[in-house]
Scaffold this active site. Sequence first.
Site, PDB file in Angstrom:
ATOM      1  N   VAL A  53       3.231   3.982  -6.459  1.00 12.67           N
ATOM      2  CA  VAL A  53       3.016   2.537  -6.535  1.00 12.67           C
ATOM      3  C   VAL A  53       3.688   1.973  -7.793  1.00 12.67           C
ATOM      4  CG1 VAL A  53       1.286   0.700  -6.715  1.00 12.67           C
ATOM      5  CG2 VAL A  53       0.852   2.677  -5.240  1.00 12.67           C
ATOM      6  N   CYS A  54       3.620   2.698  -8.892  1.00 13.01           N
ATOM      7  CA  CYS A  54       4.110   2.216 -10.185  1.00 13.01           C
ATOM      8  C   CYS A  54       5.559   1.721 -10.155  1.00 13.01           C
ATOM      9  CB  CYS A  54       3.941   3.292 -11.252  1.00 13.01           C
ATOM     10  SG  CYS A  54       2.217   3.778 -11.513  1.00 13.01           S
ATOM     11  N   PRO A  55       6.514   2.473  -9.586  1.00 15.86           N
ATOM     12  CA  PRO A  55       7.890   1.976  -9.645  1.00 15.86           C
ATOM     13  C   PRO A  55       8.104   0.695  -8.841  1.00 15.86           C
ATOM     14  CG  PRO A  55       7.792   3.957  -8.318  1.00 15.86           C
ATOM     15  CD  PRO A  55       6.451   3.794  -8.971  1.00 15.86           C
ATOM     16  N   ILE A  58       7.087  -1.989 -11.395  1.00 17.96           N
ATOM     17  CA  ILE A  58       8.019  -2.026 -12.519  1.00 17.96           C
ATOM     18  C   ILE A  58       9.332  -2.677 -12.086  1.00 17.96           C
ATOM     19  CG2 ILE A  58       9.326  -0.598 -14.135  1.00 17.96           C
ATOM     20  CD1 ILE A  58       6.908   1.421 -13.952  1.00 17.96           C
TER      21      ILE A  58
END
Length: 182
Positions: A53-55, A58
């Site tokens: 999920v993070c990328p 970002i």
Amino acid sequence: MLTVGQKLPSFNLQAVPAGQPKSPSEAFVEISDQSNQGKWLVLFAWPKDFTFVCPTEIAAFSALNEEFEDRDAQILGLSTDSEFVHLAWKRDHEDLRDLKFPMLSDIKRELSEALGILDVNEGVCLRATFIVDPEGIIRHVSVNDLSVGRNPQETLRILDALQTDELCPCNWQQGEEVLKVA
């Protein structure tokens, strides 16, 4: 957790700067709470590098970076991973290679603890977002569960509303009328 009206804690962290370093000596920089004086800050934290999920978040913040800059705001990303892990992830993940803002390393968890955003079970940052005014005062906070990504476009909308210094109704968008007290 720190909230609206409180002061952003002092910090001085290693970071991977925006863009691609031209030499090993440019791979890391120090960034502190004093590095962007006079600007709004959008500080957002994610749980771990090399995750799923993070990328997406970002990359979405990076895609809007110019719009944040147009509002005199600096985006700062943050996790408890080291600057070396940030650099490796940035080099490895196509969507992060040309990231337009720095990735802060809070490996000692000092800023994350001061902000109160460490997940009690995992020991990593929650998906927290802070909008901080030029005087260092927190003006907006939101936190998502580890499994749910946030909406950077909504963060931009909230920044727009805060910068009007007016009463903004639900779903207000930049350029729309603000509320006037009779």
